[in-house]
Design an enzyme around this catalytic site. Sequence first.
Site, PDB file in Angstrom:
ATOM      1  N   ARG A  22      37.604  57.874  58.001  1.00 31.30           N
ATOM      2  CA  ARG A  22      37.111  58.747  59.066  1.00 31.30           C
ATOM      3  C   ARG A  22      37.742  58.359  60.377  1.00 31.30           C
ATOM      4  NH1 ARG A  22      30.748  59.451  57.704  1.00 31.30           N
ATOM      5  NH2 ARG A  22      31.207  60.018  55.564  1.00 31.30           N
ATOM      6  N   SER A 113      31.549  64.107  56.669  1.00 32.38           N
ATOM      7  CA  SER A 113      30.131  64.189  56.335  1.00 32.38           C
ATOM      8  C   SER A 113      29.272  64.664  57.503  1.00 32.38           C
ATOM      9  CB  SER A 113      29.670  62.835  55.812  1.00 32.38           C
ATOM     10  OG  SER A 113      28.397  62.950  55.246  1.00 32.38           O
ATOM     11  N   HIS A 114      28.321  63.835  57.919  1.00 32.53           N
ATOM     12  CA  HIS A 114      27.377  64.257  58.964  1.00 32.53           C
ATOM     13  C   HIS A 114      27.910  64.043  60.373  1.00 32.53           C
ATOM     14  CE1 HIS A 114      27.078  60.095  57.983  1.00 32.53           C
ATOM     15  NE2 HIS A 114      26.645  59.874  59.195  1.00 32.53           N
ATOM     16  N   LYS A 126      38.528  61.867  51.818  1.00 30.03           N
ATOM     17  CA  LYS A 126      37.874  61.034  50.825  1.00 30.03           C
ATOM     18  C   LYS A 126      38.588  61.264  49.499  1.00 30.03           C
ATOM     19  CE  LYS A 126      33.485  62.315  50.190  1.00 30.03           C
ATOM     20  NZ  LYS A 126      32.041  62.290  49.944  1.00 30.03           N
ATOM     21  N   ASP A 279      23.593  68.093  54.897  1.00 28.18           N
ATOM     22  CA  ASP A 279      24.531  67.643  55.930  1.00 28.18           C
ATOM     23  C   ASP A 279      25.866  68.377  55.868  1.00 28.18           C
ATOM     24  OD1 ASP A 279      25.566  66.467  53.627  1.00 28.18           O
ATOM     25  OD2 ASP A 279      26.251  64.678  54.678  1.00 28.18           O
ATOM     26  N   ASP A 281      28.820  67.914  54.535  1.00 31.32           N
ATOM     27  CA  ASP A 281      29.511  68.125  53.265  1.00 31.32           C
ATOM     28  C   ASP A 281      28.552  68.362  52.097  1.00 31.32           C
ATOM     29  OD1 ASP A 281      28.689  65.444  53.482  1.00 31.32           O
ATOM     30  OD2 ASP A 281      30.239  64.755  52.094  1.00 31.32           O
ATOM     31  N   ASP A 283      26.052  66.580  50.748  1.00 30.14           N
ATOM     32  CA  ASP A 283      25.573  65.570  49.798  1.00 30.14           C
ATOM     33  C   ASP A 283      24.256  64.921  50.228  1.00 30.14           C
ATOM     34  OD1 ASP A 283      26.712  64.139  51.863  1.00 30.14           O
ATOM     35  OD2 ASP A 283      28.071  62.961  50.596  1.00 30.14           O
ATOM     36  N   ARG A 284      23.826  65.155  51.474  1.00 28.55           N
ATOM     37  CA  ARG A 284      22.555  64.577  51.900  1.00 28.55           C
ATOM     38  C   ARG A 284      21.462  65.630  51.929  1.00 28.55           C
ATOM     39  NH1 ARG A 284      23.483  60.229  56.683  1.00 28.55           N
ATOM     40  NH2 ARG A 284      25.332  59.231  55.803  1.00 28.55           N
ATOM     41  N   THR A 346      25.431  49.446  49.973  1.00 25.81           N
ATOM     42  CA  THR A 346      25.432  50.790  50.554  1.00 25.81           C
ATOM     43  C   THR A 346      26.706  51.542  50.172  1.00 25.81           C
ATOM     44  OG1 THR A 346      24.067  50.071  52.387  1.00 25.81           O
ATOM     45  CG2 THR A 346      25.449  51.998  52.778  1.00 25.81           C
ATOM     46  N   GLU A 366      18.643  55.213  51.406  1.00 24.15           N
ATOM     47  CA  GLU A 366      17.731  55.509  52.513  1.00 24.15           C
ATOM     48  C   GLU A 366      18.320  56.528  53.490  1.00 24.15           C
ATOM     49  OE1 GLU A 366      18.971  54.556  55.637  1.00 24.15           O
ATOM     50  OE2 GLU A 366      20.679  53.691  54.570  1.00 24.15           O
ATOM     51  N   SER A 367      19.628  56.711  53.454  1.00 26.43           N
ATOM     52  CA  SER A 367      20.304  57.590  54.399  1.00 26.43           C
ATOM     53  C   SER A 367      20.272  59.046  53.957  1.00 26.43           C
ATOM     54  CB  SER A 367      21.743  57.120  54.572  1.00 26.43           C
ATOM     55  OG  SER A 367      22.383  57.027  53.310  1.00 26.43           O
ATOM     56  N   LYS A 378      26.121  61.918  45.669  1.00 25.01           N
ATOM     57  CA  LYS A 378      24.784  62.346  46.019  1.00 25.01           C
ATOM     58  C   LYS A 378      24.834  63.860  46.214  1.00 25.01           C
ATOM     59  CE  LYS A 378      25.477  60.657  50.772  1.00 25.01           C
ATOM     60  NZ  LYS A 378      26.613  59.734  50.739  1.00 25.01           N
ATOM     61  N   ARG A 498      22.966  48.696  62.153  1.00 27.53           N
ATOM     62  CA  ARG A 498      21.802  49.307  61.525  1.00 27.53           C
ATOM     63  C   ARG A 498      20.791  48.205  61.219  1.00 27.53           C
ATOM     64  NH1 ARG A 498      23.892  54.230  60.964  1.00 27.53           N
ATOM     65  NH2 ARG A 498      25.759  54.674  59.728  1.00 27.53           N
TER      66      ARG A 498
END
Length: 545
Positions: A22, A113-114, A126, A279, A281, A283-284, A346, A366-367, A378, A498
């Site tokens: 990214r 992603s997000h 990716k 999100d 892409d 996946d969330r 993660t 958790e994300s 995901k 985090r």
Amino acid sequence: MTTRRIETEPIDGQKPGTSGLRKRTSVFMRPGYLENFVQSIFNAIGGVHGKTLVLGGDGRHFCREAALTILRVAAGNRAERILVGRGGLLSTPAASHLIRKRVADGGIILSASHNPGGPEGDFGVKFNIANGGPAPEGVTAAIYGQTRIIGEYFIADDPGFDLDGEAGGTADLEGMTVEIVDPVADYRRLMQELFDFDAIRALFRTGFTMRFDGMHAITGPYAKAILEDDLGAPAGTVVNAVPLPDFGGGHPDPNPVWARDLMDLMMSDDAPDFGAASDGDGDRNMIVGRGAYVTPSDSLAVLAANATVAPAYAGGLKGVARSMPTSRAIDAVARDLGIDVYATPTGWKFFGNLLDAGRVTICGEESAGTGSDHVREKDGLWAVLLWLNILAERRRPVANILRAHWADFGRHYYSRHDYEAVDAEAAASLISDLRGRLPDLPGTSVNGMGIVAAEDFAYDDPVDKTTTTGQGIEIRLDGNARMIFRLSGTGTEGATLRVYLELFEPETDRQAQETQAALAPLAETASVLCGLTERLGRTSPDVMT
Ligand code: VG1
Ligand code: CO
């Protein structure tokens, strides 16, 4: 038409992180940058001569141009066939499915992603391997190695290829076949196989109401086709459904902070029965009932506990997995079901081996990432559909299901506090100093809380036997509490620290507190323990999810 060999220099790459490479969009748009990175991927996997790849992205700024460039680099490297989503579009889970279904050798997904998109936003590339999942550590390390030594790339001349052509149509590009695929069709069929669509249709016929927020990102077209067309949710159920290059100026991150409109609606008197979002892409996921936000960790646990209502999981779960910082709510469910639970670093790539080996059926982070063995990523809409399947069966409000779950298993209060764009060196030394103190911490107490154990998380993959170290610092405290410190691998500016906080509450009459209030003493302890304010100059997190 011809293929050219272009001499080039190593790029300012970086090891692809938890989810590919990214960077600012402007970096990817520099002449030769994308070409170099894609050639580096190809070099790292032993070339693409004769191979089939899947290609698509989330529609953000530069996606279309990037897809056309990648087609040319693939042709320049004599790939056999590229399956590209019409318009250059594919959600991450749909790409994963397509790789598997068409037995491709891998795929390239264009997304950050997000992270916000647009000329001033972020872009990402990716690479997924033949199982449909994100490239594992060995492959990302090899890609990075190639970016450091690359000296040439191969590219076919601009074909003026029409990305908006008819699905199923093919074109020849320097001997390589380019096939346009409908981005939604195969994924939609897969969802029809996994879930009880009749039951969900019946639920909507009772007047059950829902809002799905596509956040102007890739999931809109998928959600419209499946929720409104297949399942009979009223038109308008899916909002912000058209993918926009800049996501409407928003942050396509489905959490209470960035999906504010949806949260406000769900907490209001006009709330529908169910709310969800996905999100950039796709996946969330975010799950919220009327007046009840479901944390991703709780959602994962509820899905695992109730999965057998869906046809695909009627036979039970083989096992479950969570990333280490994800709350242990799912561990309680696994104990109850008598199945194994794995804690991984993660990043979805660490679930791949467990899924391939048939050790786990459902996994999550958790994300806001949840998924199963149906793909190797995901899958935002999948989580929404499993929730709908459960609601269709149980016919009870989300809040009710959640409370009953806590009564059965105990409540794991949970939150992640992010300190964004902090000084990278200060953040790195905060972590390394804490790491150095780990052996001395157990038995001591900080801010009145006793430390039981302290470790620098390392993961031994039970399938391929590799070890991955330095995956986050986990501190366990008295009273079954936990805090984890970790640096983000997906940020593009400075560093993001985090801090993950978890507190277990078995007593039903103490399960109704507000999350941040319940976790406040733990947050304070975390801050004192790592010297957050002195080191980073921050007194409160930028985002709490
Ligand atoms: C974040 C999340 C992680 C997730 C990753 C990619 O990584 O914490 O759980 O797998 O993003 O998600 P990090 O390193 O910034 O904490 V996505 O939706 O960007 O593909
Ligand atoms: Co994503």
